[in-house]
Design an enzyme around this catalytic site. Structure first.
Site, PDB file in Angstrom:
ATOM      1  N   SER A   1       0.839  -1.198   0.000  1.00  0.00           N
ATOM      2  CA  SER A   1       0.000   0.000   0.000  1.00  0.00           C
ATOM      3  C   SER A   1       0.878   1.255   0.000  1.00  0.00           C
ATOM      4  O   SER A   1       1.675   1.446  -0.917  1.00  0.00           O
ATOM      5  CB  SER A   1      -0.949  -0.041   1.206  1.00  0.00           C
ATOM      6  OG  SER A   1      -1.881   1.004   1.156  1.00  0.00           O
TER       7      SER A   1
ATOM      8  N   ASP B   1       4.867  24.052  -0.650  1.00  0.00           N
ATOM      9  CA  ASP B   1       6.237  23.751  -1.054  1.00  0.00           C
ATOM     10  C   ASP B   1       6.680  22.332  -0.700  1.00  0.00           C
ATOM     11  O   ASP B   1       7.780  22.101  -0.211  1.00  0.00           O
ATOM     12  CB  ASP B   1       7.208  24.769  -0.449  1.00  0.00           C
ATOM     13  CG  ASP B   1       7.127  24.822   1.076  1.00  0.00           C
ATOM     14  OD1 ASP B   1       6.128  24.351   1.638  1.00  0.00           O
ATOM     15  OD2 ASP B   1       8.084  25.349   1.689  1.00  0.00           O
TER      16      ASP B   1
ATOM     17  N   HIS C   1      -7.397  -5.229  -1.173  1.00  0.00           N
ATOM     18  CA  HIS C   1      -6.206  -4.456  -0.818  1.00  0.00           C
ATOM     19  C   HIS C   1      -5.356  -5.154   0.246  1.00  0.00           C
ATOM     20  O   HIS C   1      -4.143  -4.956   0.310  1.00  0.00           O
ATOM     21  CB  HIS C   1      -6.627  -3.072  -0.313  1.00  0.00           C
ATOM     22  CG  HIS C   1      -5.505  -2.118  -0.120  1.00  0.00           C
ATOM     23  ND1 HIS C   1      -4.812  -1.551  -1.167  1.00  0.00           N
ATOM     24  CD2 HIS C   1      -4.936  -1.616   1.009  1.00  0.00           C
ATOM     25  CE1 HIS C   1      -3.872  -0.750  -0.714  1.00  0.00           C
ATOM     26  NE2 HIS C   1      -3.926  -0.770   0.609  1.00  0.00           N
TER      27      HIS C   1
END
Length: 513
Positions: free
Chosen positions: A213, A435, A488
């Site tokens: 994951s 940023d 998953h």
């Protein structure tokens, strides 16, 4: 932006074979592309390249590495390692504040002194620690047949200077905490991994990395900026979108489609829960303050209830766990005339399932994992407005199934969840931060020469199949195993099957075509 189409050369290299297991079908897709020479770009992990050239021996002792003694669990031997690493690798090693990173070494009994190759495991998350082995089982048992396994708690988790609800309260301002948290993304997780490798692995040799994951996202960052440390890479449900800017908008937009599909599957399996969930939503909406108090002091509202889909809809046993939770949602009326109320057991289970009290880093850092040079601006909250008609719980309770949400973090959670309230200001600062440094280098990935094999789960609710198939062609030489046999949580659920299959793709045991 994420590429919208795979190049013809990638499509032409695809070979399909259909396999069946009981009533399930699985599609195996293997893509092989050429390897090419590339040069490193010193962007974010410039300290990594410096450290990789240092001549460390795994048996040498040093002030920044403390090694424990061997101990045992059934059929496994374990040893703890603690490393003192820079918080900020962009600073001189001596100038940066230090944190501790914990790694657990695991081998099969009797193999402590054997010269085994090293395998680093990167856990999913962000903000979750590695598994704690209690016996030899599952993929760990399979891995230890041929590897010396390293379970590294990513910085801020487990025993790696953990960022808990209590430890983060030491910061005097939200601005100070936000400035600290900016160092807890994949770029610095890779820096830590390289710091450990050159001190732990004999002759600082490259090692194999297994990323589950979010751990797979970190592994692709590793491929981008420090491929010299990698022998081979295994990805399980962890191929990220690699476009510049904030890809979270793209991720959530397509993930909502899969979330809706998973809701449909859930209610088909448990049709009686349609009315049960509606009744709970009505009760919460009509309660004073629009919800009921949780054991911790937070509040459970209709939109909070929908967050149970985070785990309930996306893992193999999630449907069952969700159903059994709602079986006991109401207290029995023992005394005639007593008011109807939601049971304490249900409220307690709700809080424990979401884990925000024990792993708040997940909520704080989740959207930042998709950001390169742009802010997320509460992406999930913005994109959810496009699906508001379908996910309005109160409106749905009047006659439609109430849909649960998925892996989404909303600003209101920092009001309603007690453990997150004190971090509301820092969450807003992180959501507006622009940023963020680069996490991927597409030029390096397109010229990758590290062998990579990936398990791609067709019905994955967390890492969307469509986006995976846009990224995969941009990683040269990657081999894909696409299957609908697992969700998953396939690495955990499949025992050693997923690990063994991926290793087979790399060692020639699985045919190329």
């Amino acid at each position: 932006m994420v590429a919208s189409h795979a190049p013809p050369s990638f499509i032409n290299s695809i070979r399909l074979s259909l396999t069946r297991s009981l009533s399930s079908s699985a599609v195996t897709l293997i893509a092989a592309t050429g390897f090419h020479r590339f040069r490193y770009r010193r962007i974010t992990v410039r300290k990594v390249n410096f450290m990789a050239g240092d001549n460390f021996n795994a048996k040498d002792s040093s002030p920044d590495h403390v090694q424990g003694k061997w101990y045992s669990v059934p059929e496994l031997r374990l040893r703890d390692h603690r490393f003192t690493v820079p918080l900020d690798y962009s600073l001189d090693h001596r100038a940066s504040p230090k944190i501790s990173v914990f790694a657990r070494e695991v081998v099969s009994v009797g193999k402590e002194d054997q010269p085994l190759p090293y395998l680093l495991y990167l856990q999913g998350g962000p903000g979750f620690e590695c598994p704690r082995p209690t016996e030899a089982s599952g993929w760990i048992q399979k891995a230890c047949e041929e590897f010396r396994l390293i379970l590294m708690d990513q910085r801020g988790t487990g025993l790696s200077t953990p960022l808990t609800a209590s430890s983060m309260s030491q910061f005097k301002s939200a601005e100070d905490l936000a400035d600290y948290l900016k160092h807890f993304r994949a770029d610095n997780i890779v820096n830590d991994a390289e710091f450990i490798r050159v001190r732990l692995v004999p002759d600082a040799s490259p090692w194999t990395v297994l990323g589950q994951s979010y751990g797979g996202f970190c592994a692709v960052t590793y491929l981008s900026f420090a491929p010299q440390g990698l022998k081979q890479v295994l990805l399980t449900g962890g191929i990220p979108p690699i476009g510049v800017g904030c890809t979270a908008d793209t991720v959530y937009r397509v993930c909502f489609e899969q979330i809706i599909l998973q809701n449909e599957k859930y209610y088909k399996r448990y049709p009686g829960d349609v009315e049960v969930v509606r009744e709970v939503v009505k009760y919460l909406a009509e309660s004073e303050g629009g919800g009921v108090l949780l054991p911790s002091g937070g509040i459970l509202t209709p939109r909070g209830l929908q967050a149970l889909g985070l785990s309930g809809l996306g893992t193999s046993s999630g449907f069952e766990r969700l159903h059994y939770m709602f079986e006991g949602v109401w207290d029995p009326v023992i005394v005639p005339g007593a008011p109807k109320q939601i049971s304490y057991n249900f409220l307690n289970a709700f809080e424990k399932w979401l884990s925000f009290d024990t792993n708040p880093l997940y909520a704080l850092m989740h959207e930042s994992i998709y950001c390169q040079g742009a802010s997320s601006k509460w992406s999930a909250h913005r994109i959810s407005s496009e699906y508001e008609e379908k996910f309005d719980a109160i409106k749905a309770a009047r006659g439609s199934p109430v849909l649960f949400t998925g892996e989404l973090i909303f600003p209101w959670m920092f009001d309603e969840i007690h453990a997150l309230r004190k971090f509301k200001d820092v969450a807003h600062i992180l959501a507006e931060k622009k940023d963020w440094g680069p996490l991927y280098d597409t030029a390096t990935l397109s010229n990758n020469k590290v062998p990579v094999a990936a398990a791609v789960y067709y019905d994955d609710m967390f890492v969307n199949f469509k986006l995976v198939m846009e990224t995969a062609p941009q990683i040269a030489g990657i081999r894909l195993w696409i299957t609908n046999e697992f969700m998953h949580s396939g690495l955990r659920d499949g025992g050693g099957q997923v690990f063994e299959h991926l290793m087979g793709l790399l060692n020639g045991k699985k045919p190329l075509f």
